[in-house]
Enzyme design. Sequence first.
Site, PDB file in Angstrom:
ATOM      1  N   ALA A   1       0.820  -1.214   0.000  1.00  0.00           N
ATOM      2  CA  ALA A   1       0.000   0.000   0.000  1.00  0.00           C
ATOM      3  C   ALA A   1       0.852   1.261   0.000  1.00  0.00           C
ATOM      4  CB  ALA A   1      -0.935  -0.002   1.211  1.00  0.00           C
TER       5      ALA A   1
ATOM      6  N   ASN B   1      -4.922   5.593  -1.984  1.00  0.00           N
ATOM      7  CA  ASN B   1      -5.492   6.604  -1.091  1.00  0.00           C
ATOM      8  C   ASN B   1      -4.868   7.963  -1.412  1.00  0.00           C
ATOM      9  OD1 ASN B   1      -5.172   8.232   1.530  1.00  0.00           O
ATOM     10  ND2 ASN B   1      -6.696   6.733   2.139  1.00  0.00           N
TER      11      ASN B   1
ATOM     12  N   PHE C   1      -3.439  10.113   0.228  1.00  0.00           N
ATOM     13  CA  PHE C   1      -2.201  10.422   0.950  1.00  0.00           C
ATOM     14  C   PHE C   1      -0.991   9.653   0.423  1.00  0.00           C
ATOM     15  CE2 PHE C   1      -5.058  11.060   4.923  1.00  0.00           C
ATOM     16  CZ  PHE C   1      -5.491  12.275   4.409  1.00  0.00           C
ATOM     17  N   LYS C   2      -1.229   8.683  -0.473  1.00  0.00           N
ATOM     18  CA  LYS C   2      -0.130   7.849  -0.961  1.00  0.00           C
ATOM     19  C   LYS C   2       0.727   8.622  -1.971  1.00  0.00           C
ATOM     20  CE  LYS C   2      -1.148   4.066   1.328  1.00  0.00           C
ATOM     21  NZ  LYS C   2      -2.326   4.432   2.107  1.00  0.00           N
ATOM     22  N   ASN C   3       1.887   8.045  -2.306  1.00  0.00           N
ATOM     23  CA  ASN C   3       2.796   8.696  -3.253  1.00  0.00           C
ATOM     24  C   ASN C   3       2.122   8.930  -4.602  1.00  0.00           C
ATOM     25  OD1 ASN C   3       4.323   7.812  -1.063  1.00  0.00           O
ATOM     26  ND2 ASN C   3       6.140   7.422  -2.311  1.00  0.00           N
TER      27      ASN C   3
END
Length: 424
Positions: A211, A231, A233-235
């Site tokens: 994730a 999501n 907020f992910k890279n």
Amino acid sequence: MIIDLRHLNLAADTFVKDKQEVIDIDLEGELPQTKTELESLIREESYPYSNGDKIEFLPLPGLNSPQELSSSLKAVEAVAKTGKFTSGPYVNLLEKELESFYKVSTCVATSSGTDALMIALKAVGVGVGDEVIIPPNSFAATENAVFAVGAKPVFVNIDFSYNLDVSEIKLALTSKTKAIIPVCLYGSARNIEEICDFGKANNLPVIVDAAQCFGIGSLADMAEIVCLSFNPFKNLGAFGKSGALLTHHQEYAHQARQFSYHGFREGEKNVKSMDWGFNSRMDNLQAAVLLAKLEYFSRNALKRCYLAHKYLRGLDLLQNRNKIKLPLETRDNTWHLFPIWLEEGEVSDMISYAKSKNVELDIYYPSLGHEYQTQYAASFSPTGYSLQQSEHIHGKLIHLPLYNHMSLEQQDKIISVVRAYFKL
């Protein structure tokens, strides 16, 4: 085009060591080729910051650059005009892009990383009463996916990579163990290959929870299934929750596609071939946004790698003087988070000190799974081993701010505050 993080980390390390030109690293001609060009790009795209401003751990308005935001909004508009918000062509296009990068036969785009894990567990045959090996320091989604399919998570120690300690897994095996879920925590793929080898030797499917680890292509060659999260907020983040499942295995792929959408038979509209399935397919809208943002992924990842390697260089003195431990993995790492481990001082003291200097530090996941205030955690009691090793490691862990569009000035301030805490 997606460039593997191993190459980007090598380039970033070269830049940080003040070599202007990258030698023998193919950046496909589309990324900065010198340190000067890269720092210019970072300054051009960084989130606004003035000296003295509070440095947030993750400023939400800074998740997307103006260029990313513009491209993503155009993608949203294109989908809105068709009315194809859920099912639609962008889902298949995204799956093909991910299949190409990871060199797998099948990608199933899902509505979240958690759903990808649940589908993966069902695809490999995990069910009620089975046990699944997981680390205790992951986000709750990892254990929740195990609970959701009726199985039991079995916590096993981590090491200083913050990932599962492969030497500890054998201590937790029972006749009920049916799978292993190692987590590439904070973006590091350390130990994953060894864990996958252990799984093969013990006839246990390995599902990698990646994730936080998008962009390391070799993961798909190691494990039976790799699960991703997009999501926001992910890279690489969507405009909502979404994820994906990757596999080379045809039977797992067949099961996963059916479990992902109500148990419907592949290739037939609304005809069930399984008793039940999840409503877990990625929306066409999110796929369109992700395709738009993929155009920026490699440049964002290179910037993030450069910032991470600047942390490594700027804080190396503290490690040499036994004040902190820096991350072990510097190549197979997406740097979703930048953890440091305190050999001296207290986590709460350091957070308070940084706050007094207008810098926000964080403990991203403050509790271990077996320490939650839940009925399962209270009853979990490992046989023949303890989780003290994990507790020791987790208890002195802290995270520094790191995101795609962080400025060089912000990072310089953070480094100076960390060094000042140790009076160096």
